[in-house]
Design an enzyme around this catalytic site. Structure first.
Site, PDB file in Angstrom:
ATOM      1  N   ILE A  16     -29.360  42.557  32.538  1.00 40.99           N
ATOM      2  CA  ILE A  16     -28.165  43.374  31.979  1.00 40.99           C
ATOM      3  C   ILE A  16     -27.326  43.782  32.947  1.00 40.99           C
ATOM      4  O   ILE A  16     -26.130  43.916  32.819  1.00 40.99           O
ATOM      5  CB  ILE A  16     -29.044  44.867  31.508  1.00 40.99           C
ATOM      6  CG1 ILE A  16     -29.902  44.461  30.422  1.00 40.99           C
ATOM      7  CG2 ILE A  16     -27.955  45.819  31.296  1.00 40.99           C
ATOM      8  CD1 ILE A  16     -31.070  45.538  30.123  1.00 40.99           C
ATOM      9  N   TYR A 165     -44.382  52.313  34.390  1.00 41.97           N
ATOM     10  CA  TYR A 165     -42.916  51.953  34.121  1.00 41.97           C
ATOM     11  C   TYR A 165     -42.142  53.013  33.389  1.00 41.97           C
ATOM     12  O   TYR A 165     -41.401  53.575  33.883  1.00 41.97           O
ATOM     13  CB  TYR A 165     -42.854  50.691  33.249  1.00 41.97           C
ATOM     14  CG  TYR A 165     -41.554  50.398  32.862  1.00 41.97           C
ATOM     15  CD1 TYR A 165     -40.444  49.863  33.702  1.00 41.97           C
ATOM     16  CD2 TYR A 165     -40.748  50.637  31.749  1.00 41.97           C
ATOM     17  CE1 TYR A 165     -39.118  49.411  33.522  1.00 41.97           C
ATOM     18  CE2 TYR A 165     -39.668  50.190  31.218  1.00 41.97           C
ATOM     19  CZ  TYR A 165     -38.860  49.729  32.091  1.00 41.97           C
ATOM     20  OH  TYR A 165     -37.651  49.420  31.963  1.00 41.97           O
ATOM     21  N   LYS A 169     -39.402  55.879  34.600  1.00 40.80           N
ATOM     22  CA  LYS A 169     -38.033  55.662  33.954  1.00 40.80           C
ATOM     23  C   LYS A 169     -37.660  57.435  33.472  1.00 40.80           C
ATOM     24  O   LYS A 169     -36.601  57.717  33.610  1.00 40.80           O
ATOM     25  CB  LYS A 169     -38.153  54.930  32.656  1.00 40.80           C
ATOM     26  CG  LYS A 169     -38.261  53.566  33.055  1.00 40.80           C
ATOM     27  CD  LYS A 169     -36.743  53.103  33.569  1.00 40.80           C
ATOM     28  CE  LYS A 169     -36.716  52.210  34.687  1.00 40.80           C
ATOM     29  NZ  LYS A 169     -35.319  51.965  35.033  1.00 40.80           N
ATOM     30  N   THR A 203     -34.558  39.437  29.415  1.00 41.38           N
ATOM     31  CA  THR A 203     -34.166  39.586  30.729  1.00 41.38           C
ATOM     32  C   THR A 203     -35.251  39.290  31.739  1.00 41.38           C
ATOM     33  O   THR A 203     -36.354  38.749  31.337  1.00 41.38           O
ATOM     34  CB  THR A 203     -33.901  41.141  30.985  1.00 41.38           C
ATOM     35  OG1 THR A 203     -35.224  41.881  30.957  1.00 41.38           O
ATOM     36  CG2 THR A 203     -32.982  41.659  29.899  1.00 41.38           C
TER      37      THR A 203
HETATM   38  N1  LIG Z   1     -34.908  44.767  29.577  1.00 39.25           N
HETATM   39  C1  LIG Z   1     -35.174  45.867  28.734  1.00 39.25           C
HETATM   40  O1  LIG Z   1     -35.824  46.011  27.780  1.00 39.25           O
HETATM   41  C2  LIG Z   1     -34.975  47.182  29.281  1.00 39.25           C
HETATM   42  C3  LIG Z   1     -34.958  48.408  28.296  1.00 39.25           C
HETATM   43  C4  LIG Z   1     -34.909  49.536  28.877  1.00 39.25           C
HETATM   44  C5  LIG Z   1     -34.430  49.568  30.023  1.00 39.25           C
HETATM   45  N2  LIG Z   1     -34.228  48.616  31.159  1.00 39.25           N
HETATM   46  C6  LIG Z   1     -33.757  48.908  32.443  1.00 39.25           C
HETATM   47  O2  LIG Z   1     -32.638  48.074  32.786  1.00 39.25           O
HETATM   48  C7  LIG Z   1     -32.302  47.851  33.915  1.00 39.25           C
HETATM   49  C8  LIG Z   1     -32.427  46.295  34.148  1.00 39.25           C
HETATM   50  O3  LIG Z   1     -33.433  45.554  33.900  1.00 39.25           O
HETATM   51  P1  LIG Z   1     -33.284  44.089  33.223  1.00 39.25           P
HETATM   52  O4  LIG Z   1     -34.168  44.174  31.959  1.00 39.25           O
HETATM   53  O5  LIG Z   1     -31.990  43.390  33.235  1.00 39.25           O
HETATM   54  O6  LIG Z   1     -34.331  43.219  34.238  1.00 39.25           O
HETATM   55  P2  LIG Z   1     -33.944  42.245  35.234  1.00 39.25           P
HETATM   56  O7  LIG Z   1     -33.370  40.867  34.553  1.00 39.25           O
HETATM   57  O8  LIG Z   1     -35.500  41.989  35.667  1.00 39.25           O
HETATM   58  O9  LIG Z   1     -33.207  42.769  36.243  1.00 39.25           O
HETATM   59  C9  LIG Z   1     -33.811  43.478  37.463  1.00 39.25           C
HETATM   60  C10 LIG Z   1     -32.762  43.538  38.415  1.00 39.25           C
HETATM   61  O10 LIG Z   1     -33.361  44.577  39.280  1.00 39.25           O
HETATM   62  C11 LIG Z   1     -33.139  43.756  40.782  1.00 39.25           C
HETATM   63  N3  LIG Z   1     -34.433  44.223  41.399  1.00 39.25           N
HETATM   64  C12 LIG Z   1     -35.804  44.362  41.131  1.00 39.25           C
HETATM   65  N4  LIG Z   1     -36.392  44.693  42.078  1.00 39.25           N
HETATM   66  C13 LIG Z   1     -35.832  44.763  43.225  1.00 39.25           C
HETATM   67  C14 LIG Z   1     -35.722  45.044  44.392  1.00 39.25           C
HETATM   68  N5  LIG Z   1     -37.134  45.263  45.121  1.00 39.25           N
HETATM   69  N6  LIG Z   1     -34.802  44.975  45.338  1.00 39.25           N
HETATM   70  C15 LIG Z   1     -33.392  45.001  44.902  1.00 39.25           C
HETATM   71  N7  LIG Z   1     -33.437  44.580  43.560  1.00 39.25           N
HETATM   72  C16 LIG Z   1     -34.462  44.403  42.693  1.00 39.25           C
HETATM   73  C17 LIG Z   1     -33.410  42.304  40.295  1.00 39.25           C
HETATM   74  O11 LIG Z   1     -32.909  41.584  41.550  1.00 39.25           O
HETATM   75  P3  LIG Z   1     -33.572  40.073  41.708  1.00 39.25           P
HETATM   76  O12 LIG Z   1     -32.484  39.060  41.204  1.00 39.25           O
HETATM   77  O13 LIG Z   1     -33.747  39.864  43.139  1.00 39.25           O
HETATM   78  O14 LIG Z   1     -34.959  39.881  40.870  1.00 39.25           O
HETATM   79  C18 LIG Z   1     -32.373  42.166  39.191  1.00 39.25           C
HETATM   80  O15 LIG Z   1     -31.112  42.108  39.649  1.00 39.25           O
HETATM   81  C19 LIG Z   1     -33.907  48.257  34.667  1.00 39.25           C
HETATM   82  O16 LIG Z   1     -33.690  49.443  35.347  1.00 39.25           O
HETATM   83  C20 LIG Z   1     -34.810  48.375  33.309  1.00 39.25           C
HETATM   84  O17 LIG Z   1     -35.595  49.323  33.538  1.00 39.25           O
HETATM   85  C21 LIG Z   1     -34.454  47.186  30.564  1.00 39.25           C
END
Ligand SMILES: NC(=O)c1ccc[n+]([C@@H]2O[C@H](COP(=O)([O-])OP(=O)(O)OC[C@H]3O[C@@H](n4cnc5c(N)ncnc54)[C@H](OP(=O)(O)O)[C@@H]3O)[C@@H](O)[C@H]2O)c1
Length: 301
Positions: A16, A165, A169, A203
């Site tokens: 995202i 998780y 949140k 994601t």
């Molecule tokens: N996908 C869903 O269904 C969903 C729903 C509700 C909320 N969210 C929230 O949306 C946000 C983005 O999630 P996403 O679904 O896009 O997941 P994602 O594709 O896994 O992206 C996660 C991001 O966080 C970074 N990250 C994780 N651990 C880290 C660390 N230790 N240090 C620095 N950066 C770190 C990752 O960097 P790297 O490139 O280094 O891995 C990546 O840029 C999150 O807060 C998640 O909780 C997601």
């Protein structure tokens, strides 16, 4: 000429956040500073990467110092705290001794928000990506009904990954609510938002799930989710592009919750402004988390 708009962002290297960062980098006169771990992460051309591993509080402090130095006299227009993980082993401890899901999703961002708040511009914005999994009325069993920061920080037994998780949140929403009522925030007209992008498959959040299982999920489960979402809108499987687009709009201020709300929720691809969970609205829980997080990060409450 220095750029007019400065955006500092975590979690811009995948999913995202990456979709949002692509849109933000296309904005004229905008400079994007991205905190990222490791090397070789894909970021939009022209953006600047500074090292940040949210699993280390020292790394968070170094990143905040580096950003502040880079800014000089300039100020951050929007701070976007989007990074997150859903660890298969939430009992695993970080180098600081905290449960990894709580540490990365909440504590590191709590510290970063507090360290960078003084260099956010008057009238600026602070966005924290949360999730509707924090709400037991929406996701029963998983959504927390009580808050014990100490137990989240130092889990004694192996907690379920989804519970850990969802609890992290909840901490994001509570932290947004704490920030929104700080004198420094209200007096300087800073807008604070907690954003739920909604269920967004494709994601990296389920990155540990084997590729074959993910394909099976896509084929078998997504049509079911679409059907279920007619009655339970939170189960609507949205796209990364739409979730990223709304994150970009919140960052730029073209979308904002009505004052004094902080929670923005993407439901069936539509922007809504519902109340978060009952516990997220509890001022005692909000203040408890703020105080205990301050102690854990060595800050004054
Ligand atoms: N996908 C869903 O269904 C969903 C729903 C509700 C909320 N969210 C929230 O949306 C946000 C983005 O999630 P996403 O679904 O896009 O997941 P994602 O594709 O896994 O992206 C996660 C991001 O966080 C970074 N990250 C994780 N651990 C880290 C660390 N230790 N240090 C620095 N950066 C770190 C990752 O960097 P790297 O490139 O280094 O891995 C990546 O840029 C999150 O807060 C998640 O909780 C997601």
């Amino acid at each position: 000429m220095p750029p007019n708009r400065i955006i500092v962002m975590t979690g811009a290297t995948a999913g995202i956040g990456q979709a949002a960062a692509r849109l933000l980098a296309e904005e004229p006169d905008t400079h994007l500073i991205i905190g990222a771990r490791g090397t070789g992460r894909q970021v939009p051309e022209g953006s600047e990467v500074l090292p940040l591993d949210l699993a280390s509080l020292d790394s968070v402090r170094s990143f905040a110092d580096a950003v502040t130095q880079r800014l000089g006299e300039r100020r951050i227009d929007t701070l976007v705290l989007n990074a997150g993980l859903n660890s298969p082993d939430p009992a695993r401890r970080t180098e600081d001794g905290f449960g990894v899901t709580f540490a990365v999703n909440h504590l590191a961002h709590y510290l970063l928000a507090r360290l960078l708040l003084p260099v956010i511009a008057d009238g600026g914005r602070l966005i924290i990506t949360a999730s509707d999994t924090h709400d037991p009325k929406i996701i029963p069993v998983v959504g927390p009904t009580t808050l014990d920061p100490e137990a989240l920080a130092h889990p004694s037994a192996k907690p379920g990954r989804m519970r850990a998780y969802a609890a992290s949140k909840l901490c994001n929403v509570l932290t947004a609510r704490s920030l929104a009522v700080l004198d420094d925030v209200t007096e300087r007209g800073i807008t604070v938002v907690a954003y739920n992008p909604g269920l967004t498959p494709d994601t990296g959040l389920a990155g540990d799930v084997p590729a074959a299982a993910r394909t099976a999920l896509r084929v078998a489960v997504l049509p079911v989710l679409r059907l279920v979402s007619r009655f339970r809108p939170a189960f609507y499987p949205g796209t990364v592009e739409r979730a990223g687009q709304v994150l970009a709009e919140l960052t730029l201020g073209t979308t904002s919750p009505p004052t004094p709300r902080v929670y923005v929720s993407l439901v069936r691809a539509q922007v809504t402004f519902p109340a978060p969970s009952e516990l997220a609205l509890d001022d005692n829980a909000r203040d408890l988390l703020w105080r205990e997080s301050a102690t854990m990060t060595g800050l004054a409450a």
